[in-house]
Each structure stands twice: as C-alpha cells, then as structure tokens.
Design a protein around this motif. Sequence first.
Motif, PDB file in Angstrom:
ATOM      1  N   LYS A 123     -10.135   4.471  -9.449  1.00 22.75           N
ATOM      2  CA  LYS A 123     -10.342   3.544  -8.331  1.00 22.75           C
ATOM      3  C   LYS A 123     -10.284   2.104  -8.840  1.00 22.75           C
ATOM      4  O   LYS A 123     -11.080   1.712  -9.679  1.00 22.75           O
ATOM      5  N   ARG A 124      -9.314   1.356  -8.343  1.00 21.85           N
ATOM      6  CA  ARG A 124      -9.156  -0.066  -8.667  1.00 21.85           C
ATOM      7  C   ARG A 124      -8.822  -0.790  -7.378  1.00 21.85           C
ATOM      8  O   ARG A 124      -7.662  -0.946  -7.024  1.00 21.85           O
ATOM      9  N   PHE A 125      -9.828  -1.224  -6.669  1.00 19.32           N
ATOM     10  CA  PHE A 125      -9.630  -1.859  -5.379  1.00 19.32           C
ATOM     11  C   PHE A 125      -9.376  -3.352  -5.523  1.00 19.32           C
ATOM     12  O   PHE A 125      -9.817  -3.965  -6.486  1.00 19.32           O
ATOM     13  N   ILE A 126      -8.696  -3.912  -4.543  1.00 19.14           N
ATOM     14  CA  ILE A 126      -8.471  -5.356  -4.555  1.00 19.14           C
ATOM     15  C   ILE A 126      -9.780  -6.082  -4.278  1.00 19.14           C
ATOM     16  O   ILE A 126     -10.704  -5.527  -3.693  1.00 19.14           O
ATOM     17  N   ASP A 127      -9.836  -7.322  -4.691  1.00 21.47           N
ATOM     18  CA  ASP A 127     -10.999  -8.158  -4.428  1.00 21.47           C
ATOM     19  C   ASP A 127     -11.127  -8.363  -2.925  1.00 21.47           C
ATOM     20  O   ASP A 127     -10.132  -8.558  -2.225  1.00 21.47           O
ATOM     21  N   SER A 128     -12.343  -8.330  -2.420  1.00 23.24           N
ATOM     22  CA  SER A 128     -12.553  -8.472  -0.978  1.00 23.24           C
ATOM     23  C   SER A 128     -12.027  -9.800  -0.438  1.00 23.24           C
ATOM     24  O   SER A 128     -11.725  -9.915   0.744  1.00 23.24           O
ATOM     25  N   GLY A 129     -11.866 -10.801  -1.301  1.00 24.30           N
ATOM     26  CA  GLY A 129     -11.304 -12.079  -0.881  1.00 24.30           C
ATOM     27  C   GLY A 129      -9.842 -11.983  -0.472  1.00 24.30           C
ATOM     28  O   GLY A 129      -9.307 -12.892   0.154  1.00 24.30           O
ATOM     29  N   LYS A 130      -9.174 -10.881  -0.830  1.00 18.19           N
ATOM     30  CA  LYS A 130      -7.768 -10.683  -0.451  1.00 18.19           C
ATOM     31  C   LYS A 130      -7.600  -9.707   0.713  1.00 18.19           C
ATOM     32  O   LYS A 130      -6.487  -9.387   1.097  1.00 18.19           O
ATOM     33  N   TYR A 131      -8.691  -9.233   1.281  1.00 16.73           N
ATOM     34  CA  TYR A 131      -8.575  -8.294   2.403  1.00 16.73           C
ATOM     35  C   TYR A 131      -7.749  -8.871   3.539  1.00 16.73           C
ATOM     36  O   TYR A 131      -6.970  -8.170   4.164  1.00 16.73           O
ATOM     37  N   ILE A 135      -2.053  -6.132  -6.849  1.00 18.94           N
ATOM     38  CA  ILE A 135      -3.329  -6.856  -6.822  1.00 18.94           C
ATOM     39  C   ILE A 135      -3.148  -8.334  -7.161  1.00 18.94           C
ATOM     40  O   ILE A 135      -3.813  -9.197  -6.596  1.00 18.94           O
ATOM     41  N   SER A 136      -2.232  -8.631  -8.067  1.00 21.32           N
ATOM     42  CA  SER A 136      -2.124  -9.999  -8.596  1.00 21.32           C
ATOM     43  C   SER A 136      -1.363 -10.970  -7.694  1.00 21.32           C
ATOM     44  O   SER A 136      -1.448 -12.176  -7.894  1.00 21.32           O
ATOM     45  N   ASN A 137      -0.614 -10.467  -6.710  1.00 20.68           N
ATOM     46  CA  ASN A 137       0.151 -11.398  -5.870  1.00 20.68           C
ATOM     47  C   ASN A 137      -0.504 -11.574  -4.510  1.00 20.68           C
ATOM     48  O   ASN A 137      -1.444 -10.867  -4.163  1.00 20.68           O
ATOM     49  N   ASN A 138      -0.007 -12.542  -3.750  1.00 24.38           N
ATOM     50  CA  ASN A 138      -0.525 -12.802  -2.413  1.00 24.38           C
ATOM     51  C   ASN A 138       0.467 -12.402  -1.322  1.00 24.38           C
ATOM     52  O   ASN A 138       0.416 -12.911  -0.215  1.00 24.38           O
ATOM     53  N   ASN A 139       1.379 -11.492  -1.652  1.00 29.36           N
ATOM     54  CA  ASN A 139       2.314 -10.968  -0.651  1.00 29.36           C
ATOM     55  C   ASN A 139       1.562 -10.053   0.309  1.00 29.36           C
ATOM     56  O   ASN A 139       0.601  -9.392  -0.075  1.00 29.36           O
ATOM     57  N   LYS A 140       2.014  -9.988   1.535  1.00 31.97           N
ATOM     58  CA  LYS A 140       1.381  -9.121   2.535  1.00 31.97           C
ATOM     59  C   LYS A 140       1.879  -7.685   2.367  1.00 31.97           C
ATOM     60  O   LYS A 140       2.462  -7.100   3.278  1.00 31.97           O
ATOM     61  N   VAL A 141       1.649  -7.147   1.189  1.00 31.18           N
ATOM     62  CA  VAL A 141       2.079  -5.791   0.854  1.00 31.18           C
ATOM     63  C   VAL A 141       0.929  -5.097   0.134  1.00 31.18           C
ATOM     64  O   VAL A 141       0.309  -5.665  -0.764  1.00 31.18           O
ATOM     65  N   SER A 142       0.659  -3.878   0.561  1.00 34.54           N
ATOM     66  CA  SER A 142      -0.347  -3.084  -0.133  1.00 34.54           C
ATOM     67  C   SER A 142      -0.048  -1.606   0.077  1.00 34.54           C
ATOM     68  O   SER A 142       0.789  -1.238   0.894  1.00 34.54           O
ATOM     69  N   TYR A 143      -0.718  -0.787  -0.677  1.00 31.78           N
ATOM     70  CA  TYR A 143      -0.585   0.664  -0.561  1.00 31.78           C
ATOM     71  C   TYR A 143      -1.864   1.280  -1.082  1.00 31.78           C
ATOM     72  O   TYR A 143      -2.673   0.618  -1.732  1.00 31.78           O
TER      73      TYR A 143
END
Length: 70
Positions: A11-19, A51-59
């Motif tokens: 489990k490696r979730f993104i920081d909540s600041g990027k939600y 995780i490291s970019n600010n693109n509107k892409v996640s999975y």
Amino acid sequence: MSIESDMNIIKRFIDSGKYYIKCPYNMKPTRIVVHNTANSVSASSEINYMISNNNKVSYHFAVDDKEIIQ
C-alpha cells in the motif's frame, strides 16, 4: 493446473493534498479495467511516476511479475 502466488499488496497511497487532482470524484465501482502500459518498467516505477506528477491521472493498482502496489 493450480497457480499459487506469494505476492502481497503493498500500500502506497498518494498524499491527501493531491486528492483534488488524482481522485476528485466519489465513485461506485462497477467493473475492473486492466491496462497494459506496454513498457518494461516495474510496478514501483509506475506508482512513483503517478504519485510524483500533478497530471489528472491515477489508478488503483500497478502490477508486475514481482509485486502489486496499491
């Protein structure tokens, strides 16, 4: 034929600041989508990039032959 695996989900979730960027919408999942990136990088590298970019892409998961990362 039986296939066994000792793979655990890391489990490696993104920081909540990027939600607001990565997961701005509530969802009620109805299916699973499997996407092949057609490259040879590891699951860890795929997650690090997302995780490291600010693109509107996640999975939700990245999988390779050694590990599964959520």
